[in-house]
Scaffold this active site. Structure first.
Site, mmCIF file in Angstrom:
data_model
loop_
_atom_site.group_PDB
_atom_site.id
_atom_site.type_symbol
_atom_site.label_atom_id
_atom_site.label_comp_id
_atom_site.label_asym_id
_atom_site.label_seq_id
_atom_site.Cartn_x
_atom_site.Cartn_y
_atom_site.Cartn_z
ATOM 1 N N PHE A 136 0.830 -1.196 -0.004
ATOM 2 C CA PHE A 136 0.104 -0.074 -0.057
ATOM 3 C C PHE A 136 0.846 1.284 -0.202
ATOM 4 O O PHE A 136 1.805 1.289 0.847
ATOM 5 C CB PHE A 136 -1.041 -0.021 1.289
ATOM 6 N N ASP A 223 9.053 2.539 1.770
ATOM 7 C CA ASP A 223 8.197 3.249 2.216
ATOM 8 C C ASP A 223 7.899 2.898 3.839
ATOM 9 O O ASP A 223 7.572 1.831 4.255
ATOM 10 C CB ASP A 223 6.957 2.835 1.388
ATOM 11 N N LYS A 252 2.567 9.984 8.403
ATOM 12 C CA LYS A 252 1.850 9.388 9.610
ATOM 13 C C LYS A 252 2.470 9.942 10.780
ATOM 14 O O LYS A 252 2.042 11.239 11.331
ATOM 15 C CB LYS A 252 2.067 7.853 9.515
#
Ligand SMILES: Cc1ncc(COP(=O)(O)O)c(C=O)c1O
Length: 398
Positions: A136, A223, A252
């Site tokens: 993702f 990532d 995040k």
């Protein structure tokens, strides 16, 4: 907006989400309080965002003070907090340069653009990037094209081209692509797949990718949007492997809830962008970068990477003790405070059942309960999570 019982329902929001029937009014540490005053233990932390807990006083003070001083100027001018944050992130990670955006998807967009430009500089006209199944990377067109989920991509064709997919945790598959595709310029993977179901690869997976990238002159791009900022027990997950990527993306937990993303690069990758090749109006503004600087301070002062490591090990061990022999539990795995309990059937209903028990959990990839508690979690709170989750799972698989 109208009230249905105690639940606020909106007719004006696009229906991109299916929210649970609860709205939170305030938070403190690992707890959230709903509009009725009920207290919930948060084992999701805004999906790995509020790692310092809710309403962290140091971050709140930094934001308030910065808001009263200067929120935004523009990247037309130097931004002192941006420079300081860039320096500190580079020192912590060993990377050389940073570009700041506002989200994870934007950080990955920057990485994808950087890889394409790098390819062009090597004389590769149609640069390709290797990506993994189950990955993702975000919801923008390029990042959803890189994402390994048909559900995320459905309806959005034509997708962005230039991605070659291999199975996650499969080094042979990468080697095969290397033999057959001269247009590869980079590999983009998550050190632990989050949305894909908390998939922890073999210990030497990243080391092997590093070697292949060195051999082929590809960029190794990680990532770390979910795994970064202490979540797995080190500042960045790659630090478990004693290697350094060429590109790393963060978002995040970097701002503990204030939107900020970053694309870091090292060595040759750090020299790819030049003025005009990439940009963002809000990226790295004084407010967001000041918030992130306070996040770095708190993680350092409170030794939260070590707490993530210790509490992660404790949670994993306790969950295994309670659940590994339960029929219907397929696997219990994790790294630091990124934990997954895979069941043999879809278990999305458990999220509401946990909510009723005043515990926030998440289910991802259909069958995997995902726990992402804040890095400040205590042993007592960990015990509470284990107790409630174990009872819920035992009743669910019966
Ligand atoms: C590994 C990873 N990359 C990228 C993203 C996208 O981040 P954002 O939602 O901030 O765009 C996420 C979000 O869940 C993620 O977990």
């Amino acid at each position: 907006m109208f009230n249905a019982g105690n639940v606020v329902v909106s007719e004006s929001l696009m229906s991109t989400y299916a929210p649970l029937p609860v709205a939170f009014e305030s938070g403190k540490g690992a707890y959230l309080f709903d509009t009725e005053g009920n207290k919930y233990l948060d084992a999701v932390a805004g999906v790995a965002v509020c790692s310092l807990g809710h309403a962290n006083p140091e971050v709140a003070d930094a934001i308030a003070e910065q808001a009263r001083t200067l929120i935004h100027t523009s990247n037309l001018y130097k931004i002192t907090h941006q420079i300081e944050l860039g320096d500190k992130l580079c020192a912590l990670s060993g990377m050389d340069k940073v570009f700041f955006g506002n989200s994870g998807a934007e950080a990955n967009e920057a990485a994808i653009k950087l890889a394409r430009l790098y390819g062009k500089q090597q004389g590769i006209e149609r640069p390709n990037i290797i990506v993994a199944s189950g990955s993702f990377h975000g919801r923008t067109l390029a990042t959803l094209s890189a994402t390994g989920s048909r559900k995320v991509q459905a309806g959005f064709s034509p997708l962005v081209e230039g991605f070659v997919r291999v199975n996650y945790n499969d080094i042979d598959a990468i080697n095969k692509v290397a033999e057959n595709n001269a247009d590869i310029v980079a590999i983009l993977v998550e050190p632990v797949q989050g949305e894909g179901g908390v998939v922890v690869p073999d210990d030497d997976y990243l080391n092997q990718i590093r070697e292949i990238c060195n051999k082929n002159n590809w960029l190794m791009m990680l990532d770390e949007i979910q795994t970064g900022m202490g979540r797995t027990g080190k500042w960045f997950a790659f630090q478990h492997n004693n290697i350094k990527p060429d590109v790393m993306t963060l978002a995040k937990a970097l701002g503990n809830g204030v939107p900020i993303g970053a694309c870091l690069a090292s060595g040759k990758a750090a020299e790819v962008f030049s003025p005009g090749t990439h940009g963002s109006t809000f990226g790295g503004n004084p407010l967001a970068t000041r918030a992130a600087l306070s996040v770095l301070d708190v993680i350092t002062q409170k030794n939260l990477c070590a707490n993530a490591e210790n509490m992660g090990q404790y949670l994993l061990q306790q969950l295994k003790q309670e659940l590994s022999n339960v029929e219907g539990v397929v696997d219990i795995r994790g790294k630091g405070l990124m934990l997954g309990i895979e069941l043999n059937k879809d278990c999305g209903d458990l999220v509401k059942q946990a909510l009723d028990q005043k515990l926030l959990i998440n289910v991802t990839a259909g069958k995997t309960i995902r726990l992402l508690p804040p890095l400040i979690i205590t042993k007592e709170q960990a015990d509470e999570i284990v107790k409630t989750v174990s009872i819920l799972v035992q009743n669910f698989v019966k």
